[in-house]
Every structure is written in C-alpha cells, then in structure tokens.
Design a protein around this motif. Structure first.
Motif, PDB file in Angstrom:
ATOM      1  N   GLN A  14       0.848  -1.190   0.000  1.00 38.78           N
ATOM      2  CA  GLN A  14       0.000   0.000   0.000  1.00 38.78           C
ATOM      3  C   GLN A  14       0.887   1.245   0.000  1.00 38.78           C
ATOM      4  O   GLN A  14       1.859   1.315   0.739  1.00 38.78           O
ATOM      5  N   ILE A  20       0.976   7.633  -3.917  1.00 38.54           N
ATOM      6  CA  ILE A  20      -0.215   7.657  -4.761  1.00 38.54           C
ATOM      7  C   ILE A  20      -0.168   8.847  -5.714  1.00 38.54           C
ATOM      8  O   ILE A  20      -0.522   8.733  -6.890  1.00 38.54           O
ATOM      9  N   PHE A  23       2.265   7.903  -8.404  1.00 33.38           N
ATOM     10  CA  PHE A  23       1.652   6.887  -9.249  1.00 33.38           C
ATOM     11  C   PHE A  23       0.679   7.542 -10.237  1.00 33.38           C
ATOM     12  O   PHE A  23       0.683   7.249 -11.433  1.00 33.38           O
ATOM     13  N   THR A  24      -0.164   8.455  -9.735  1.00 26.91           N
ATOM     14  CA  THR A  24      -1.137   9.152 -10.579  1.00 26.91           C
ATOM     15  C   THR A  24      -0.424   9.988 -11.635  1.00 26.91           C
ATOM     16  O   THR A  24      -0.842  10.022 -12.798  1.00 26.91           O
ATOM     17  N   LEU A  27       0.800   7.678 -14.291  1.00 26.69           N
ATOM     18  CA  LEU A  27      -0.325   7.209 -15.097  1.00 26.69           C
ATOM     19  C   LEU A  27      -0.716   8.250 -16.150  1.00 26.69           C
ATOM     20  O   LEU A  27      -0.875   7.938 -17.321  1.00 26.69           O
ATOM     21  N   LEU A  39      -1.286   0.316 -15.741  1.00 26.38           N
ATOM     22  CA  LEU A  39      -1.147   1.107 -14.521  1.00 26.38           C
ATOM     23  C   LEU A  39      -2.501   1.401 -13.873  1.00 26.38           C
ATOM     24  O   LEU A  39      -2.674   1.257 -12.665  1.00 26.38           O
ATOM     25  N   ALA A  40      -3.481   1.791 -14.684  1.00 24.14           N
ATOM     26  CA  ALA A  40      -4.799   2.149 -14.149  1.00 24.14           C
ATOM     27  C   ALA A  40      -5.491   0.954 -13.510  1.00 24.14           C
ATOM     28  O   ALA A  40      -6.055   1.057 -12.415  1.00 24.14           O
ATOM     29  N   THR A  42      -4.055  -1.789 -12.410  1.00 23.84           N
ATOM     30  CA  THR A  42      -3.277  -2.192 -11.229  1.00 23.84           C
ATOM     31  C   THR A  42      -3.705  -1.370 -10.017  1.00 23.84           C
ATOM     32  O   THR A  42      -3.838  -1.898  -8.909  1.00 23.84           O
ATOM     33  N   ASN A  43      -3.945  -0.093 -10.232  1.00 24.77           N
ATOM     34  CA  ASN A  43      -4.394   0.773  -9.146  1.00 24.77           C
ATOM     35  C   ASN A  43      -5.744   0.288  -8.597  1.00 24.77           C
ATOM     36  O   ASN A  43      -5.952   0.238  -7.381  1.00 24.77           O
ATOM     37  N   ALA A  47      -6.556  -1.265  -4.798  1.00 28.42           N
ATOM     38  CA  ALA A  47      -7.671  -0.760  -3.979  1.00 28.42           C
ATOM     39  C   ALA A  47      -8.608  -1.902  -3.587  1.00 28.42           C
ATOM     40  O   ALA A  47      -9.098  -1.953  -2.452  1.00 28.42           O
ATOM     41  N   GLU A 159     -10.956   5.078 -12.546  1.00 29.24           N
ATOM     42  CA  GLU A 159     -10.742   5.956 -11.390  1.00 29.24           C
ATOM     43  C   GLU A 159     -11.931   5.911 -10.426  1.00 29.24           C
ATOM     44  O   GLU A 159     -11.743   5.963  -9.210  1.00 29.24           O
ATOM     45  N   THR A 162     -11.674   2.613  -8.542  1.00 29.84           N
ATOM     46  CA  THR A 162     -10.540   2.702  -7.617  1.00 29.84           C
ATOM     47  C   THR A 162     -10.882   3.596  -6.425  1.00 29.84           C
ATOM     48  O   THR A 162     -10.626   3.232  -5.275  1.00 29.84           O
TER      49      THR A 162
END
Length: 195
Positions: A14, A20, A23-24, A27, A39-40, A42-43, A47, A159, A162
């Motif tokens: 986490q 985060i 990461f965003t 992405l 990537l999206a 995986t996020n 979650a 999104e 997530t």
C-alpha cells in the motif's frame, strides 16, 4: 526464496499519499496505451485488495498466505469474486471490475498492436456501467461528465472504481459501540455494498 517473496510483497504494498500522487502522475504521463491501461487497472486491483484485507481483517503478517501461489486471493479474478461474496459491492461494480480485468488482459497479452482506439477495445469501453462516486470526494467530482474518447472514458471508469474501493477500504469496517455486548466480544459495522 526471500527475494521472490519480497518482490511479490512489493507488488501488493500500500502506498503513502506521496506514493499515490507519484503513481497518478506516472499514469497521466504515460503515452503508451498499454502502459496506461496496465497502470490504471493495477491501481484498481490494489484498492480492491485493500478493501478485502479490511473486510477480512487480514493484518500485514497474514497477507502473504492469502496472496501466495494457490492462495484464495492470488488472482485478480479471485479477488473480484471474493469482493462480491463479501458484499463489498454489488453486480454493477463487479461487472466493471470484470470488464477492467478483461481489458487489462487484452493489453497485457495481445501479440498485435492495440490501443484504446482498437475496434474491439473501444466497443468494450462503451459497456462500462455508470457508478456513483462515493463520498468523500473533491467538490464537483461527481458532476464531471463521462468523457467521449475511449482512453479518457476508460480512465474515468477505472478511477471511479478505484476511488470507491479506496473509500470503502478506509471506512469499510468500523468498530461499533460495545455497550450492549458481553465482556470480551467485539462488533463491527459494514457499510452497504456499493452498486
């Protein structure tokens, strides 16, 4: 074997608020459609894992047993099924998670060039079910229209899933007043499942 275990745990770790944010940023800066899709999703998968760990009350020490080869939470598909069984979400979120999984697998395993504009991918992206954005969220975030372009539409739905899973994981299992319980007993409340 410890190196491989550490590698596996790194993929499930986490992130902090700073992680985060980075990461965003990665992405949204990803110009390759395959990379952005992986990537999206995986996020969303991370979650989902957080929501499952919270619902099952699985601490850090036990997670390896659940995530290991042959474990009940080894694959994204297993995690999606478990989330539905545990009533973290209902059929619409499950449908969107399964669609995300299928799209991720296509981007990961296709041996031909694929993009968000590939006919089959673009058509699949139109199948996402609309989901409400769980509170808390940024002011006005729930009023954003669904984007028209395939890539933006995909990222929009990813999104939302997530975000909703992240909110559920954070608020998912809350202690309940123990006033009416015998000594030594605990109770927890669970919010209503997401759609």
């Amino acid at each position: 074997m410890s190196i491989l275990k550490d590698l596996r745990m790194l993929s499930r770790k986490q992130g902090s608020v700073e992680d985060i944010a980075e990461f965003t940023k990665q992405l949204h800066n990803e110009s390759n459609d395959r990379g952005a899709a992986l990537l999206a999703v995986t996020n969303a998968d991370v979650a989902l894992s957080a929501a499952l760990y919270q619902r099952l009350r699985i601490g850090e020490a036990k997670r390896e047993e659940f995530d290991k080869l042959g474990g009940p939470l080894e694959t994204f598909s297993q995690r999606i099924m478990m989330g539905e069984v545990l009533q973290i979400y209902g059929p619409d979120t499950k449908y969107n998670l399964d669609l995300l999984r299928l799209l991720r697998n296509t981007f990961a395993h296709a041996h031909i060039p694929v993009t968000f504009e590939t006919k089959e991918i673009a058509a699949s992206i139109q199948l996402f079910k609309p989901l409400p954005l769980k509170l808390p969220h940024a002011v006005g975030a729930d009023a954003k229209p669904v984007p028209a372009g395939s890539r933006d539409r995909f990222l929009h739905h990813c999104e939302i899933v997530t975000h909703n899973l992240g909110v559920w994981a954070f608020y998912g299992v809350l202690p309940v007043s123990e006033v009416h319980l015998p000594p030594g007993y605990f109770a927890f409340s669970q919010p209503k499942p997401m759609p």
